[in-house]
Design a protein around this motif. Structure first.
Motif, PDB file in Angstrom:
ATOM      1  N   ALA A   6       0.815  -1.209   0.000  1.00 32.25           N
ATOM      2  CA  ALA A   6       0.000   0.000   0.000  1.00 32.25           C
ATOM      3  C   ALA A   6       0.854   1.266   0.000  1.00 32.25           C
ATOM      4  O   ALA A   6       0.375   2.342  -0.345  1.00 32.25           O
ATOM      5  N   ASN A   7       2.117   1.123   0.385  1.00 34.96           N
ATOM      6  CA  ASN A   7       3.043   2.256   0.402  1.00 34.96           C
ATOM      7  C   ASN A   7       4.417   1.759  -0.035  1.00 34.96           C
ATOM      8  O   ASN A   7       5.350   1.664   0.756  1.00 34.96           O
ATOM      9  N   PRO A   8       4.555   1.416  -1.320  1.00 31.07           N
ATOM     10  CA  PRO A   8       5.773   0.731  -1.779  1.00 31.07           C
ATOM     11  C   PRO A   8       7.053   1.535  -1.593  1.00 31.07           C
ATOM     12  O   PRO A   8       8.133   0.952  -1.522  1.00 31.07           O
ATOM     13  N   LYS A   9       6.950   2.847  -1.502  1.00 32.40           N
ATOM     14  CA  LYS A   9       8.154   3.666  -1.330  1.00 32.40           C
ATOM     15  C   LYS A   9       8.439   3.986   0.125  1.00 32.40           C
ATOM     16  O   LYS A   9       9.398   4.698   0.438  1.00 32.40           O
ATOM     17  N   GLY A  10       7.608   3.435   1.019  1.00 28.00           N
ATOM     18  CA  GLY A  10       7.724   3.783   2.430  1.00 28.00           C
ATOM     19  C   GLY A  10       9.013   3.350   3.094  1.00 28.00           C
ATOM     20  O   GLY A  10       9.525   4.030   3.982  1.00 28.00           O
ATOM     21  N   ILE A  39      -1.049 -17.789  -8.684  1.00 31.76           N
ATOM     22  CA  ILE A  39       0.403 -17.599  -8.592  1.00 31.76           C
ATOM     23  C   ILE A  39       0.844 -16.470  -9.518  1.00 31.76           C
ATOM     24  O   ILE A  39       1.619 -15.578  -9.122  1.00 31.76           O
ATOM     25  N   PHE A  40       0.360 -16.480 -10.759  1.00 36.14           N
ATOM     26  CA  PHE A  40       0.695 -15.408 -11.701  1.00 36.14           C
ATOM     27  C   PHE A  40       0.201 -14.060 -11.178  1.00 36.14           C
ATOM     28  O   PHE A  40       0.883 -13.037 -11.341  1.00 36.14           O
ATOM     29  N   GLN A  41      -0.976 -14.041 -10.563  1.00 36.22           N
ATOM     30  CA  GLN A  41      -1.507 -12.800 -10.016  1.00 36.22           C
ATOM     31  C   GLN A  41      -0.623 -12.276  -8.882  1.00 36.22           C
ATOM     32  O   GLN A  41      -0.322 -11.077  -8.815  1.00 36.22           O
ATOM     33  N   ILE A  42      -0.197 -13.165  -8.003  1.00 33.41           N
ATOM     34  CA  ILE A  42       0.684 -12.779  -6.898  1.00 33.41           C
ATOM     35  C   ILE A  42       1.985 -12.191  -7.429  1.00 33.41           C
ATOM     36  O   ILE A  42       2.464 -11.146  -6.963  1.00 33.41           O
ATOM     37  N   PHE A  43       2.556 -12.848  -8.434  1.00 33.10           N
ATOM     38  CA  PHE A  43       3.815 -12.364  -8.991  1.00 33.10           C
ATOM     39  C   PHE A  43       3.625 -11.036  -9.717  1.00 33.10           C
ATOM     40  O   PHE A  43       4.491 -10.151  -9.655  1.00 33.10           O
ATOM     41  N   GLN A  44       2.509 -10.873 -10.406  1.00 35.08           N
ATOM     42  CA  GLN A  44       2.243  -9.610 -11.085  1.00 35.08           C
ATOM     43  C   GLN A  44       2.199  -8.454 -10.091  1.00 35.08           C
ATOM     44  O   GLN A  44       2.809  -7.401 -10.306  1.00 35.08           O
ATOM     45  N   GLU A  45       1.490  -8.651  -8.991  1.00 33.02           N
ATOM     46  CA  GLU A  45       1.366  -7.585  -7.996  1.00 33.02           C
ATOM     47  C   GLU A  45       2.718  -7.265  -7.357  1.00 33.02           C
ATOM     48  O   GLU A  45       3.028  -6.094  -7.091  1.00 33.02           O
ATOM     49  N   ALA A  46       3.530  -8.295  -7.108  1.00 33.52           N
ATOM     50  CA  ALA A  46       4.857  -8.064  -6.523  1.00 33.52           C
ATOM     51  C   ALA A  46       5.731  -7.266  -7.478  1.00 33.52           C
ATOM     52  O   ALA A  46       6.451  -6.340  -7.065  1.00 33.52           O
ATOM     53  N   ALA A  47       5.682  -7.604  -8.768  1.00 30.95           N
ATOM     54  CA  ALA A  47       6.480  -6.882  -9.761  1.00 30.95           C
ATOM     55  C   ALA A  47       6.047  -5.424  -9.862  1.00 30.95           C
ATOM     56  O   ALA A  47       6.891  -4.514  -9.938  1.00 30.95           O
ATOM     57  N   ILE A  48       4.737  -5.195  -9.851  1.00 33.75           N
ATOM     58  CA  ILE A  48       4.232  -3.822  -9.947  1.00 33.75           C
ATOM     59  C   ILE A  48       4.647  -3.009  -8.716  1.00 33.75           C
ATOM     60  O   ILE A  48       5.119  -1.869  -8.828  1.00 33.75           O
ATOM     61  N   SER A  49       4.500  -3.595  -7.539  1.00 28.78           N
ATOM     62  CA  SER A  49       4.868  -2.891  -6.309  1.00 28.78           C
ATOM     63  C   SER A  49       6.364  -2.588  -6.277  1.00 28.78           C
ATOM     64  O   SER A  49       6.781  -1.489  -5.875  1.00 28.78           O
ATOM     65  N   HIS A  50       7.183  -3.556  -6.707  1.00 30.65           N
ATOM     66  CA  HIS A  50       8.628  -3.309  -6.680  1.00 30.65           C
ATOM     67  C   HIS A  50       9.023  -2.245  -7.694  1.00 30.65           C
ATOM     68  O   HIS A  50       9.911  -1.424  -7.432  1.00 30.65           O
ATOM     69  N   ALA A  51       8.386  -2.245  -8.859  1.00 33.05           N
ATOM     70  CA  ALA A  51       8.674  -1.200  -9.840  1.00 33.05           C
ATOM     71  C   ALA A  51       8.363   0.184  -9.260  1.00 33.05           C
ATOM     72  O   ALA A  51       9.132   1.138  -9.459  1.00 33.05           O
ATOM     73  N   GLU A  52       7.251   0.288  -8.528  1.00 29.73           N
ATOM     74  CA  GLU A  52       6.918   1.554  -7.858  1.00 29.73           C
ATOM     75  C   GLU A  52       8.001   1.933  -6.860  1.00 29.73           C
ATOM     76  O   GLU A  52       8.443   3.080  -6.792  1.00 29.73           O
ATOM     77  N   VAL A  56      10.391   3.114 -11.116  1.00 26.98           N
ATOM     78  CA  VAL A  56      10.122   2.824 -12.534  1.00 26.98           C
ATOM     79  C   VAL A  56       8.720   2.242 -12.678  1.00 26.98           C
ATOM     80  O   VAL A  56       8.470   1.350 -13.495  1.00 26.98           O
ATOM     81  N   GLY A  57       7.801   2.749 -11.876  1.00 25.66           N
ATOM     82  CA  GLY A  57       6.425   2.284 -11.891  1.00 25.66           C
ATOM     83  C   GLY A  57       5.628   2.910 -13.030  1.00 25.66           C
ATOM     84  O   GLY A  57       6.155   3.617 -13.898  1.00 25.66           O
ATOM     85  N   ARG A  58       4.334   2.638 -12.996  1.00 26.14           N
ATOM     86  CA  ARG A  58       3.461   3.020 -14.103  1.00 26.14           C
ATOM     87  C   ARG A  58       3.501   4.525 -14.397  1.00 26.14           C
ATOM     88  O   ARG A  58       3.646   4.930 -15.553  1.00 26.14           O
ATOM     89  N   GLN A  59       3.364   5.340 -13.374  1.00 23.23           N
ATOM     90  CA  GLN A  59       3.308   6.778 -13.597  1.00 23.23           C
ATOM     91  C   GLN A  59       4.638   7.336 -14.070  1.00 23.23           C
ATOM     92  O   GLN A  59       4.689   8.193 -14.969  1.00 23.23           O
ATOM     93  N   GLU A  60       5.735   6.840 -13.477  1.00 18.06           N
ATOM     94  CA  GLU A  60       7.054   7.325 -13.887  1.00 18.06           C
ATOM     95  C   GLU A  60       7.335   6.968 -15.345  1.00 18.06           C
ATOM     96  O   GLU A  60       7.847   7.791 -16.111  1.00 18.06           O
ATOM     97  N   MET A  61       6.990   5.748 -15.732  1.00 18.48           N
ATOM     98  CA  MET A  61       7.232   5.323 -17.109  1.00 18.48           C
ATOM     99  C   MET A  61       6.332   6.069 -18.092  1.00 18.48           C
ATOM    100  O   MET A  61       6.733   6.375 -19.224  1.00 18.48           O
ATOM    101  N   ALA A  62       5.110   6.390 -17.651  1.00 17.97           N
ATOM    102  CA  ALA A  62       4.151   7.059 -18.541  1.00 17.97           C
ATOM    103  C   ALA A  62       4.617   8.463 -18.927  1.00 17.97           C
ATOM    104  O   ALA A  62       4.210   8.985 -19.977  1.00 17.97           O
ATOM    105  N   ARG A  63       5.475   9.079 -18.116  1.00 15.35           N
ATOM    106  CA  ARG A  63       5.950  10.420 -18.434  1.00 15.35           C
ATOM    107  C   ARG A  63       6.733  10.459 -19.739  1.00 15.35           C
ATOM    108  O   ARG A  63       6.825  11.497 -20.392  1.00 15.35           O
ATOM    109  N   THR A  64       7.298   9.316 -20.114  1.00 12.63           N
ATOM    110  CA  THR A  64       8.016   9.224 -21.386  1.00 12.63           C
ATOM    111  C   THR A  64       7.311   8.260 -22.337  1.00 12.63           C
ATOM    112  O   THR A  64       7.932   7.706 -23.250  1.00 12.63           O
ATOM    113  N   ALA A  65       6.001   8.059 -22.114  1.00 12.85           N
ATOM    114  CA  ALA A  65       5.164   7.196 -22.974  1.00 12.85           C
ATOM    115  C   ALA A  65       5.710   5.779 -23.058  1.00 12.85           C
ATOM    116  O   ALA A  65       5.642   5.140 -24.103  1.00 12.85           O
TER     117      ALA A  65
END
Length: 266
Positions: A6-10, A39-52, A56-65
């Motif tokens: 819930a607070n990946p950068k905390g 299992i795939f869902q768990i891994f997807q969420e872990a990857a997304i949280s770690h990218a944040e 290099v998460g969704r919003q940061e990457m979106a700044r450069t499309a």
């Protein structure tokens, strides 16, 4: 150190993402065991949280499309954890191979022994041009985690899945609202559910160990119809009970959307 999704950068930058939680009811099947798609869902969420966490998460990457797009994955579940069992998911980046950024995963039991191991390869895609970009400039900013591998570096089965001519059509799926993710294409977990749904449920209920190699070849957009082809394959391991090959093809033009091979131990 446990991380907070819930607070990946905390906690500040962490080289290995780690969360501990119980196997929940929605993640099991009739056998009381964790499903492959969960299992795939768990891994997807872990990857997304770690990218944040790594900036290099969704919003940061979106700044450069740009966006992270999963290209292939190998998952080996030596044991399927049970309902309410405490598990720890770990995920970490492992450098790159040509155009692919590599990320590994583990699910460990309460004794910190791995029960599920996985490796994934991701593309960084220019979302305006729908073209992959070289990942080095992004990967160079990530933790190295040198020598830390969930699977053998020689295990590249998902990379080399071959086109097969002996497959028969076993299902048809249309990409609808619940199949789509933020990027407007079918989410990688939904492919796994489509594969599971094309098999005999009794076979999956009885499965103790699973291996899936999948190569995501072309995105599937809203409204597209996918013919799913499959075949039972001979297997080269004495203890394997069943091996299957799968291919999803777009009805409109026959283009392959994904290929996968599944091994089950019952």
């Amino acid at each position: 150190m446990n991380c907070d999704a819930a607070n990946p950068k905390g906690e500040g930058i962490v080289p290995i993402w780690q969360e501990t939680f119980p196997v929940r009811f929605g993640a099991i099947d009739k056998s009381d065991k964790l499903t492959l798609d969960a299992i795939f869902q768990i891994f997807q969420e872990a990857a997304i949280s770690h990218a944040e966490n790594l900036g290099v998460g969704r919003q940061e990457m979106a700044r450069t499309a740009q966006a992270w797009i999963l290209s292939r994955m190998t998952v080996i579940a030596d044991r399927r954890p049970s309902y309410c069992e405490s598990i720890t998911v770990k995920s970490w980046p492992c450098g790159c191979q040509k155009l692919f950024a590599i990320r590994d995963y583990q699910i460990n039991d309460k004794n910190d022994a791995p029960v599920v191991s996985a490796r994934s390869a991701w593309l960084i895609v220019d979302m305006d041009k729908r073209r992959p970009l070289r990942p080095q400039s992004v990967v160079e900013t990530l933790p190295v985690n040198e020598g830390l591998h969930a699977l053998s570096c020689d295990d590249r089965s998902a990379e080399g899945l071959e086109q097969r001519n002996n497959l028969e059509k076993t299902a048809e799926r249309k990409a609808l609202y619940t199949d789509l993710d933020y990027y407007g294409h079918v989410n990688n977990v939904r492919y796994i559910q489509w594969i599971e749904d094309s098999l005999d449920p009794q076979l999956l209920f009885k499965t103790k160990k699973i291996r899936l190699d999948i190569n995501y070849l072309n995105e599937i957009l809203e409204g597209e119809v996918i013919d799913i082809y499959s075949a039972s394959l001979p297997f080269d391991k004495d203890d394997v009970s069943h091996t299957f090959a799968f291919e999803g093809r777009k009805l409109e033009n026959g283009q392959a959307a994904f290929r996968a091979e599944l091994q089950l131990w019952t």
